[in-house]
Design a protein around this motif. Structure first.
Motif, PDB file in Angstrom:
ATOM      1  N   HIS A  23      44.389  43.423  41.648  1.00 54.38           N
ATOM      2  CA  HIS A  23      43.486  42.419  41.085  1.00 54.38           C
ATOM      3  C   HIS A  23      44.031  41.877  39.771  1.00 54.38           C
ATOM      4  O   HIS A  23      44.288  42.648  38.849  1.00 54.38           O
ATOM      5  N   GLU A  50      46.366  39.559  43.581  1.00 54.56           N
ATOM      6  CA  GLU A  50      45.442  38.432  43.452  1.00 54.56           C
ATOM      7  C   GLU A  50      45.622  37.888  42.047  1.00 54.56           C
ATOM      8  O   GLU A  50      45.778  38.675  41.102  1.00 54.56           O
ATOM      9  N   ASP A  52      44.262  34.448  39.307  1.00 57.04           N
ATOM     10  CA  ASP A  52      43.303  33.363  39.101  1.00 57.04           C
ATOM     11  C   ASP A  52      44.019  32.171  38.497  1.00 57.04           C
ATOM     12  O   ASP A  52      44.840  32.326  37.594  1.00 57.04           O
ATOM     13  N   HIS A  65      41.670  33.778  34.011  1.00 58.34           N
ATOM     14  CA  HIS A  65      40.401  34.043  34.688  1.00 58.34           C
ATOM     15  C   HIS A  65      39.251  33.277  34.055  1.00 58.34           C
ATOM     16  O   HIS A  65      38.505  32.576  34.737  1.00 58.34           O
ATOM     17  N   GLU A 125      43.609  32.699  43.795  1.00 56.48           N
ATOM     18  CA  GLU A 125      42.223  32.249  43.654  1.00 56.48           C
ATOM     19  C   GLU A 125      42.156  31.049  42.723  1.00 56.48           C
ATOM     20  O   GLU A 125      42.602  31.121  41.573  1.00 56.48           O
ATOM     21  N   LYS A 127      39.860  28.821  40.511  1.00 57.50           N
ATOM     22  CA  LYS A 127      38.551  28.985  39.880  1.00 57.50           C
ATOM     23  C   LYS A 127      37.737  27.695  39.934  1.00 57.50           C
ATOM     24  O   LYS A 127      38.272  26.604  39.730  1.00 57.50           O
TER      25      LYS A 127
HETATM   26 MG    MG Z   1      39.870  36.481  40.855  1.00 52.66          MG
END
Ligand code: MG
Ligand code: G3P
Length: 259
Positions: A23, A50, A52, A65, A125, A127
């Motif tokens: 993460h 992962e 962001d 993030h 990911e 956002k």
């Molecule tokens: Mg994330």
């Protein structure tokens, strides 16, 4: 009959060849969303991470993030009020530990290049908050289109924003999409179908057996976030979860191999 996410109609096939995804890199061991964090994930045995992604004021995708800079960098204010050149001068490591001081927030392209060198794959990911969904989909699409090797590092692009996923479906149809949900609310199976997603990524506390059964019927993979307890990871794997996203990938790997 419902189309399935296996490359026969429901979007691109999702080559998920791991049960453990670090993460934000390996967030328990190194500052999140930094190159140091990606290296640490590799050292801890991760095959996937992962990360962001958000945009700077001048539209450059960078790893971050929060919408605001304060928690994880030496900067102030919202990320999208700063140009990429000034973001690159920030310290995104000192808050985590002295040995990480002056680690900058990386651009997405730098992160993908490093992941390629390390042989790691990524769940990217995008956002949802701050800025237009279309601009985000276009910027990520441009970055991935510019270089085949970078694109190959990205195994799935996930988002809480259906609008971002819709844009990516149009701009990068060959990259699988994952719908992020904190809870399985509303007609989420219909959203999976509409967006032609290959996976659903759920908060682990919401992962009841019937949710997994529904996802199976929809033909999508199930990923759980953020799972830092090996006992909980073991339960989730037993329920049929395909992979967990974790700050402590080395600890979760110990239970993943015994499944
Ligand atoms: Mg994330
Ligand atoms: O992608 C899974 C997880 O990272 C979503 O939540 O807030 O940690 O980005 P967050």
């Amino acid at each position: 009959m419902a189309e399935r996410a296996d490359g026969n109609g429901r979007g691109a096939a999702f080559a998920l060849d791991t049960k453990v995804i670090g993460h934000r890199g390996a967030a328990a061991y190194a500052p999140e969303n930094t190159l140091a964090g990606l290296r640490e994930a590799g050292r801890r045995g991760c095959r996937w991470v992962e990360i962001d992604v958000r945009l700077t004021r001048d539209g450059v995708p960078v790893l971050m993030h929060d919408p605001a800079l304060e928690r994880t960098t030496s900067g102030r204010g919202e990320l999208n009020t700063h140009d990429a050149a000034s973001v690159a001068r920030l310290d995104a490591g000192g808050w985590f530990g002295e040995s990480f001081r002056d680690e900058p927030p990386p651009r997405l392209e730098e992160a993908l290049d490093l992941l390629g060198e390390l042989g790691l794959k990524v769940n990217l990911e995008v956002k949802p908050t701050m800025g237009s969904a279309r601009a985000k989909a276009e910027a990520v699409g441009r970055t991935l289109r510019a270089d085949r090797r970078r694109r190959e590092v990205v195994r799935v692009i996930s988002s809480f924003s259906e609008e971002i996923l819709e844009g990516l479906r149009e701009l990068l149809p060959e990259v699988p999409r994952g719908l992020l949900l904190r809870r399985p609310e509303g007609d989420w199976p219909a959203a999976l179908r509409r967006l032609r997603c290959a996976s659903v990524h759920l908060w682990h506390g919401a992962l009841e057996p019937e949710v997994i059964a529904t996802a199976r019927r929809e033909g999508v993979k199930v990923l759980a976030f953020t799972v830092n307890s090996p006992e909980r990871a073991r339960e989730l794997f037993a329920l049929g979860v395909d992979a967990v996203i974790t700050d402590v990938p080395d600890r979760i790997a110990e239970v993943a191999v015994s499944q």
